[in-house]
Design a protein around this motif. Structure first.
Motif, PDB file in Angstrom:
ATOM      1  N   ARG A 158      10.160  13.090   9.970  1.00 34.98           N
ATOM      2  CA  ARG A 158      10.597  12.615  11.297  1.00 34.98           C
ATOM      3  C   ARG A 158      10.071  10.802  10.717  1.00 34.98           C
ATOM      4  N   MET A 159       8.233  11.150  11.016  1.00 35.45           N
ATOM      5  CA  MET A 159       7.058  10.387  10.869  1.00 35.45           C
ATOM      6  C   MET A 159       7.700   8.568  10.414  1.00 35.45           C
ATOM      7  N   LEU A 160       7.571   8.981   9.367  1.00 38.15           N
ATOM      8  CA  LEU A 160       8.198   7.989   8.331  1.00 38.15           C
ATOM      9  C   LEU A 160       9.321   7.182   8.447  1.00 38.15           C
ATOM     10  N   SER A 161      10.217   8.137   8.892  1.00 36.93           N
ATOM     11  CA  SER A 161      11.887   7.130   9.310  1.00 36.93           C
ATOM     12  C   SER A 161      11.714   6.323  10.617  1.00 36.93           C
ATOM     13  N   GLU A 162      10.720   6.797  11.817  1.00 32.49           N
ATOM     14  CA  GLU A 162      10.573   6.304  13.153  1.00 32.49           C
ATOM     15  C   GLU A 162       9.816   4.408  12.242  1.00 32.49           C
ATOM     16  N   TYR A 163       8.986   4.496  11.488  1.00 31.29           N
ATOM     17  CA  TYR A 163       8.889   3.607  11.116  1.00 31.29           C
ATOM     18  C   TYR A 163       9.392   3.087   9.300  1.00 31.29           C
ATOM     19  N   ASP A 164      10.357   3.437   9.443  1.00 34.41           N
ATOM     20  CA  ASP A 164      11.748   2.975   7.984  1.00 34.41           C
ATOM     21  C   ASP A 164      10.448   2.480   7.042  1.00 34.41           C
ATOM     22  N   ILE A 165       9.487   4.315   6.585  1.00 41.69           N
ATOM     23  CA  ILE A 165       8.757   3.597   5.044  1.00 41.69           C
ATOM     24  C   ILE A 165       9.754   5.000   4.318  1.00 41.69           C
TER      25      ILE A 165
ATOM     26  N   THR B 128       0.754  -1.364  -0.269  1.00 40.00           N
ATOM     27  CA  THR B 128      -0.212   0.100  -0.120  1.00 40.00           C
ATOM     28  C   THR B 128       0.948   1.418  -0.109  1.00 40.00           C
ATOM     29  N   VAL B 129       0.340   2.217  -1.135  1.00 44.96           N
ATOM     30  CA  VAL B 129       1.208   2.941  -1.453  1.00 44.96           C
ATOM     31  C   VAL B 129       0.570   4.245  -0.400  1.00 44.96           C
ATOM     32  N   ALA B 130       0.509   5.112   0.087  1.00 52.06           N
ATOM     33  CA  ALA B 130       0.044   6.709   0.110  1.00 52.06           C
ATOM     34  C   ALA B 130       0.248   8.015   0.022  1.00 52.06           C
TER      35      ALA B 130
ATOM     36  N   LYS C 149      -0.573   9.838   9.816  1.00 53.79           N
ATOM     37  CA  LYS C 149      -0.094   9.658  11.032  1.00 53.79           C
ATOM     38  C   LYS C 149      -1.184   8.600  11.320  1.00 53.79           C
ATOM     39  N   THR C 150      -2.281   8.284  10.554  1.00 53.44           N
ATOM     40  CA  THR C 150      -3.471   7.339  11.149  1.00 53.44           C
ATOM     41  C   THR C 150      -3.233   6.305  10.250  1.00 53.44           C
ATOM     42  N   GLU C 151      -2.444   6.492   9.447  1.00 54.63           N
ATOM     43  CA  GLU C 151      -2.270   5.087   8.326  1.00 54.63           C
ATOM     44  C   GLU C 151      -0.876   4.341   7.753  1.00 54.63           C
ATOM     45  N   LEU C 152      -0.032   4.953   9.041  1.00 53.02           N
ATOM     46  CA  LEU C 152       1.036   4.968   9.285  1.00 53.02           C
ATOM     47  C   LEU C 152       1.497   3.270   9.410  1.00 53.02           C
ATOM     48  N   PRO C 153       0.229   2.751  10.230  1.00 55.86           N
ATOM     49  CA  PRO C 153       0.749   1.019  10.085  1.00 55.86           C
ATOM     50  C   PRO C 153       0.986   0.129   8.906  1.00 55.86           C
TER      51      PRO C 153
END
Length: 488
Positions: free
Chosen positions: A287-294, A215-217, A254-258
């Motif tokens: 920062r958000m994406l780095s935290e999830y390694d996305i 899935t791609v945002a 942010k709600t969709e990161l997982p």
């Protein structure tokens, strides 16, 4: 009027409150409120940057950013050797387009037939191509490019017939790395891989970091080519609401990161909205994406086409983990047909190199060398300065014409760069049907349904303003506005 009185005096508590937020945004907001309340009227001269610096006790750069923010909203304009003035179009009548809601990839309704219908008109010289996503040839330095082409042919020992390294032409990669210093990039030629345009770069990036079913945002509305790439690779898309001024909504994302495996956006002057993500949003996104390694696939195709005083930074400037794959090209700024693009893929470089090798082995030498030569000797920078002036003037002309000729309930974007305008019309107007009516009168535009995979934006359209402004264009916008008014 006395320009010493144009700024609101701040108490000590208000000064402290400013420090909690971006200072330049607070300063720009104060001036914006005075313009909108007509305390500052059209044509009034603002105080100098140094005077504002002393008033607020901030750096010159902070004041420049504040003025850039105001310029990007077309509230003020710079006059050479004179200063800044309240813009003639600062009192705009039309509102901004509405903010979309979160969309996942269920209940899709792909607009391929509509896209084909629009693109089938592109070769007809009798049609005014408001739909075309490239600049008019008269705005491009074709004669100078041809001189570079002749020079390059005479200097290449093999005439450009040999294979390049898979990473691409070394001279072009070096020129791109040097150019990245405009936005304080810390790239070298080994960080760059050349591609056949930005779409090819995005395709290779998605191939490198996803697999079918992922899935791609993406933004919403979004450039239709990105939707088509995602679909062709067997991927799913989640359309994230996108503000017409500040870009993709970080809270919704942010709600969709997982649930996502990659993110693909245009951070600077998006297509079709023309919005510009503030620096703090870019930092937070990385920062958000780095935290999830996305991985973040960043399309920076329009970054050099800014209307303010300086080039905005891409998300790549804030990338410490190597997750940002920065893509760009000269397709919108110099030579669409050359198909010269590139990507700085960060930590995914080896994966991307393998994808490129499987698809093309290498990219053609000749046009890469021509672009490298053009960038190396200052001609590119000179062209961009003139090009940006033309685009900004056109943007103001289009906005004036639309406010004069379209219904009063029309909403219009306020692009801060690039060359796209997004219009939202009365909900009863179906722009896919309106397109057929306009085409019979030799006018083409891009209906809003092209920019989503869902049933939305039916009453929207995108207009390209990278055309030579003349009386015919003005009359064609007048005719298009009349079609909207008479729509049944």
């Amino acid at each position: 009027m006395d320009t010493n009185l144009i700024f609101v005096n701040l108490r000590g508590t208000e000064i402290r409150q400013m420090r909690k937020e971006a200072l330049y945004l607070k300063i720009s907001r104060i001036i914006e409120e005075q313009i909108l309340s007509e305390t500052l009227k059209i044509g009034d001269k603002l105080q100098s940057i140094r005077s504002v610096q002393k008033i607020y006790n901030v750096s010159l750069n902070t004041v420049k950013q504040a003025f850039l923010e105001l310029e990007s909203k077309s509230l003020i304009e710079s006059r050479p050797k004179s200063g800044y003035y309240v813009s003639k179009i600062s009192q705009r009548r039309f509102s901004l387009p509405s903010f979309s809601t979160l969309k996942s990839s269920d209940k899709e309704n792909h607009p391929e037939d509509l896209i084909s219908k629009v693109f089938n008109t592109l070769t007809d010289k009798n049609i005014t191509q408001f739909s075309l996503g490239v600049p008019h040839q008269n705005l491009l330095p074709i004669a100078k490019l041809n001189k570079s082409l002749v020079k390059t042919l005479s200097t290449l020992s093999d005439g450009g017939t040999s294979y390049e390294p898979v990473a691409g032409n070394i001279n072009l990669r070096r020129s791109i790395a040097k150019w990245s210093t405009v936005w304080e990039g810390k790239l070298n030629e080994d960080d760059i891989v050349t591609t056949s345009g930005t779409m090819n770069a995005i395709f290779n990036c998605l191939m490198a970091v996803t697999q079918p079913g992922d899935t791609v945002a993406i933004e919403s509305p979004v450039y239709f080519g990105i939707i088509q790439i995602i679909k062709s690779l067997g991927l799913k898309a989640i359309e994230i609401p996108t503000h017409p001024v500040t870009g993709i909504d970080l809270d919704s994302l942010k709600t969709e990161l997982p649930n996502i495996n990659a993110c693909c956006i245009i951070s600077n002057f998006s297509n079709p909205l023309g919005c510009l993500m503030p620096d703090e949003n870019k930092k937070e996104l990385v920062r958000m994406l780095s935290e999830y390694d996305i991985p973040l696939i960043e399309d920076d195709l329009y970054g050099n086409l800014y209307f303010g005083s300086s080039s905005p930074k891409p998300c790549k400037a804030y990338d410490e983990a190597g997750i940002v794959m920065w893509c760009s090209s000269v397709s919108k700024t110099l030579a669409p047909g050359y198909r010269v693009g590139w990507v700085a893929p960060g930590k995914y470089k080896e994966k991307l190199i393998r994808q490129k090798f499987l698809q093309t082995i290498s990219t053609p030498t000749l046009y890469q060398e021509v672009v490298a030569d053009f960038m190396e000797h200052g001609r590119y920078d000179h062209h961009l300065r003139n090009f940006r002036k033309s685009l900004y003037a056109n943007c103001l002309q289009y906005q004036r014409a639309i406010e004069d000729y379209f219904p009063d309930n029309t909403s219009i974007s306020q692009p801060q760069g690039g060359f796209m305008l997004w219009l939202e019309l009365d909900k009863r107007v179906d722009t896919a049907k309106l397109f057929d009516t306009a085409l019979r009168q030799n006018i083409s535009f891009a209906p809003g349904r092209m920019f989503t995979q869902h049933n939305q934006y039916d009453n929207c359209m995108r207009l390209n303003f990278a055309l030579e402004w003349n009386d015919k264009l003005d009359k064609d916008l007048q005719r298009l506005g009349a079609m909207v008014k008479n729509y049944k």
